[in-house]
Design a protein around this motif. Structure first.
Motif: not given
Lengths: 113, 114
Positions: A36, A43-44, A103, B37, B43, B48, B91, B103, B105-107, B110
């Motif tokens: 990634y 995001g990753p 990770w 993160q 991270l 989940y 995230f 996966y 990921f969203g943005s 913060r």
């Protein structure tokens, strides 16, 4: 704990191939290697994954050694937009017999003009 | 496909206040992940879900953190009370349970706790 080790940072000239190494000497026979990347403030983003054969897609190529103890991600023609942190990850079995990504710290790749 | 949608994008709150982060996964994805993160710790997986059921919450730092997924299209991560050390980017990610395990990921959100 992450099952991979990567250099902390690397530089590459724009237009050249960027080769990012990763060691995963404790990888098990059925564990995949994933890559990634994370561009600043985003995001990753998934790049590529593989088990034992080399893989190629529109973003990159993944070369896995025959003993599977290491791999190399290749960005064939790096651009300034490829500057990011690149994560090499081994997918492991999780609690529900499904898979998780563990990770590490990643490699900060800086593409220079 | 709008991807994984997180809100808010930025949150600044005072210590002791309740904070709720929101996530809408990609339709059809049956796994949802919450990550945190920071510069120091990188991270970290917090929790989940599989088909809206929490599977592994061993990464949740302490009882101040809770997460829910009331339906397949929505999840929340709540911190109550918030502390300055909770400041991080949070995230959300989702994926299918099929052979391709990538996966999305969203943005991120913060969070700054002052």
């Amino acid at each position: 704990d992450a099952k991979t080790t990567q250099p902390t940072s690397m530089d590459c000239a724009e237009g050249r191939a960027a080769n990012l190494p990763c060691n995963h000497s404790t990888i098990s026979g059925n564990e995949y290697v994933y890559w990634y990347r994370q561009i600043h403030s985003q995001g990753p983003q998934y790049i590529i994954h593989g088990l034992k054969n080399n893989e190629t897609n529109e973003m990159a190529s993944l070369i896995i050694t025959e003993d599977r103890k290491s791999s190399t991600l290749i960005l064939p023609h790096a651009t300034l937009r490829d500057t990011a942190v690149y994560y090499c990850i081994v997918r492991v079995l999780g609690r529900d017999s499904n898979y998780q990504l563990i990770w590490g710290a990643g490699t900060k790749l800086i593409i220079k003009p | 496909d709008a991807g994984v949608i997180q809100s808010p994008r930025h949150e600044v709150t005072e210590m002791g206040q309740e904070v709720t982060l929101r996530c809408k996964p990609i339709s059809g994805h049956d796994y949802l992940f919450w990550y945190r993160q920071t510069m120091m710790r990188g991270l970290e997986l917090l929790i989940y879900f599989n088909n809206n059921v929490p599977i592994d919450d061993s990464g949740m730092p302490e009882d101040r953190f809770s997460a829910k997924m009331p339906n397949a299209s929505f999840s929340t991560l709540k911190i109550q009370p918030s502390e300055p050390r909770d400041s991080a980017v949070y995230f959300c990610a989702s994926r299918t349970g099929g052979r391709y395990y990538g996966y999305t990921f969203g943005s991120g959100t913060r969070l700054t706790v002052v």
